[in-house]
Design a protein around this motif. Structure first.
Motif, PDB file in Angstrom:
ATOM      1  N   HIS A  32       6.269  -2.214   1.721  1.00 33.57           N
ATOM      2  CA  HIS A  32       4.857  -2.948   1.963  1.00 33.57           C
ATOM      3  C   HIS A  32       4.104  -2.597   0.641  1.00 33.57           C
ATOM      4  O   HIS A  32       2.797  -3.241   0.977  1.00 33.57           O
ATOM      5  N   GLY A  33       4.448  -2.229  -0.334  1.00 37.40           N
ATOM      6  CA  GLY A  33       3.677  -2.083  -1.369  1.00 37.40           C
ATOM      7  C   GLY A  33       2.638  -0.900  -1.615  1.00 37.40           C
ATOM      8  O   GLY A  33       1.838  -0.983  -2.470  1.00 37.40           O
TER       9      GLY A  33
ATOM     10  N   LEU B 243      -7.443   0.731   9.409  1.00 37.84           N
ATOM     11  CA  LEU B 243      -7.961  -0.037   8.526  1.00 37.84           C
ATOM     12  C   LEU B 243      -9.300   0.297   7.964  1.00 37.84           C
ATOM     13  O   LEU B 243     -10.176   0.526   8.549  1.00 37.84           O
ATOM     14  N   ALA B 244      -9.495   0.217   6.446  1.00 40.21           N
ATOM     15  CA  ALA B 244     -10.657   0.667   5.777  1.00 40.21           C
ATOM     16  C   ALA B 244     -10.800   0.027   4.662  1.00 40.21           C
ATOM     17  O   ALA B 244      -9.586  -0.640   4.032  1.00 40.21           O
ATOM     18  N   GLU B 245     -11.850  -0.231   4.184  1.00 39.30           N
ATOM     19  CA  GLU B 245     -12.061  -0.840   2.631  1.00 39.30           C
ATOM     20  C   GLU B 245     -11.524   0.324   1.665  1.00 39.30           C
ATOM     21  O   GLU B 245     -11.701   1.507   1.779  1.00 39.30           O
ATOM     22  N   ALA B 246     -10.966  -0.396   0.572  1.00 35.83           N
ATOM     23  CA  ALA B 246     -10.382   0.778  -0.381  1.00 35.83           C
ATOM     24  C   ALA B 246     -11.772   1.665  -0.997  1.00 35.83           C
ATOM     25  O   ALA B 246     -11.418   2.552  -1.422  1.00 35.83           O
TER      26      ALA B 246
ATOM     27  N   LEU C 273      -1.151   1.770   2.257  1.00 44.49           N
ATOM     28  CA  LEU C 273      -0.914   0.423   2.015  1.00 44.49           C
ATOM     29  C   LEU C 273      -1.823  -0.680   1.737  1.00 44.49           C
ATOM     30  O   LEU C 273      -2.862  -0.567   2.438  1.00 44.49           O
ATOM     31  N   PRO C 274      -1.623  -1.481   1.074  1.00 47.20           N
ATOM     32  CA  PRO C 274      -2.398  -2.609   0.923  1.00 47.20           C
ATOM     33  C   PRO C 274      -1.902  -3.466   2.214  1.00 47.20           C
ATOM     34  O   PRO C 274      -1.154  -3.576   2.836  1.00 47.20           O
ATOM     35  N   VAL C 275      -3.200  -4.345   2.477  1.00 40.66           N
ATOM     36  CA  VAL C 275      -3.333  -5.209   3.499  1.00 40.66           C
ATOM     37  C   VAL C 275      -2.408  -6.651   3.148  1.00 40.66           C
ATOM     38  O   VAL C 275      -3.099  -7.329   2.320  1.00 40.66           O
ATOM     39  N   ARG C 276      -1.205  -6.644   3.716  1.00 42.34           N
ATOM     40  CA  ARG C 276      -0.422  -8.025   3.507  1.00 42.34           C
ATOM     41  C   ARG C 276      -0.318  -8.571   4.693  1.00 42.34           C
ATOM     42  O   ARG C 276       0.193  -9.735   4.807  1.00 42.34           O
ATOM     43  N   THR C 277      -0.787  -8.073   6.005  1.00 41.38           N
ATOM     44  CA  THR C 277      -0.437  -8.659   7.268  1.00 41.38           C
ATOM     45  C   THR C 277      -1.556  -8.147   8.201  1.00 41.38           C
ATOM     46  O   THR C 277      -2.032  -7.032   7.931  1.00 41.38           O
TER      47      THR C 277
ATOM     48  N   VAL D  28      -7.568  -1.301   2.935  1.00 41.32           N
ATOM     49  CA  VAL D  28      -6.365  -0.602   2.924  1.00 41.32           C
ATOM     50  C   VAL D  28      -5.675  -0.191   4.415  1.00 41.32           C
ATOM     51  O   VAL D  28      -6.683  -0.083   5.114  1.00 41.32           O
ATOM     52  N   ILE D  29      -4.416  -0.089   4.412  1.00 37.91           N
ATOM     53  CA  ILE D  29      -4.155   0.508   5.775  1.00 37.91           C
ATOM     54  C   ILE D  29      -3.775   2.075   5.443  1.00 37.91           C
ATOM     55  O   ILE D  29      -2.962   2.290   4.590  1.00 37.91           O
ATOM     56  N   VAL D  30      -4.237   2.848   6.121  1.00 38.86           N
ATOM     57  CA  VAL D  30      -3.842   4.283   6.124  1.00 38.86           C
ATOM     58  C   VAL D  30      -3.261   4.650   7.264  1.00 38.86           C
ATOM     59  O   VAL D  30      -3.499   4.260   8.459  1.00 38.86           O
TER      60      VAL D  30
END
Length: 231
Positions: free
Chosen positions: A110-111, A169-172, A126-130, A70-72
């Protein structure tokens, strides 16, 4: 009809009428409970999630079977205090609402979801889409810095605020506050230290700027400091 059947029928009618009488009360109680739960997880000014709501959103994401990175995003408005001092807190709240709407719009695109953590500090999950985190960060910086149109004493007023934005960036499944938000926090303070109205992306080894260069405890830190002091 026998006496027992009459008694049963009478009881059923009474029960039905009682249920109909109680239904509006039950519905009002349910609405109040729903409102109370909403207030527990939402900011009363902007309508965005608050800190508790963001933690709940992250927990739900972490429990998902397809949970990935996920993006924080941590967003701190630059020198927002003069807005309140010049135009009053009511107009200041209008600016906070407008900025919150912009952040929510970007997060939704960005969902993800957005929150107001405290004062002039926001966050997005945000979920990672890019893998182009810089482009996402630049979008937040650019949209926030767009002028906000207000009306003060019947006259139009234009207010412009900027923001320092940190992305991580981090793991959920990583602890949200200790890992994900902490990384975004460090990145945000690097952006603020290097001129404001810009972004920084967390990199391994990045540390918080020296304490003397920070503005002091944020509103969301003060509660933790108070708890530690009384522990």
């Amino acid at each position: 009809m026998s006496l027992p059947l009459i008694m049963i029928a009478t009881a059923l009618v009474a029960f039905t009428l009682g249920g109909l009488t109680m239904w509006p009360f039950i519905r009002r109680l349910d609405n109040r409970l729903t409102d109370a739960l909403w207030q527990l997880e939402h900011d009363p000014v902007t309508g965005l999630l608050n800190r508790a709501g963001l933690l709940t959103a992250h927990a739900a994401l972490a429990e998902a079977h397809s949970a990935g990175p996920v993006i924080v995003v941590l967003i701190d408005l630059d020198d927002f205090k003069p807005v309140n001092d010049t135009h009053g807190h009511d107009r200041g709240d209008e600016v906070l609402v407008e900025i919150g709407n912009r952040i929510h719009g970007i997060a939704t695109l960005h969902g993800g979801t957005a929150a107001r953590l405290s004062g002039d500090e926001y966050a997005a999950l945000l979920p990672v889409r890019t893998d182009d985190l810089a482009r996402i960060a630049d979008t937040f910086v650019a949209m926030i810095s767009e002028p906000v149109e207000l009306t003060t004493d019947g006259e139009p007023v234009t207010v412009t605020v900027t923001a320092s934005v940190g992305l991580a960036l981090a793991e959920a499944t990583d602890p949200f506050e200790e890992v994900a938000l902490r990384r975004a926090d460090m990145a945000m303070y690097h952006a603020k230290h290097h001129g404001r109205n810009r972004h920084a992306v967390y990199e391994p080894g990045m540390a918080m700027p020296a304490a003397g260069r920070r503005r002091g405890p944020r509103l969301r830190d003060r509660g933790q400091l108070n708890q530690e002091a009384t522990a």
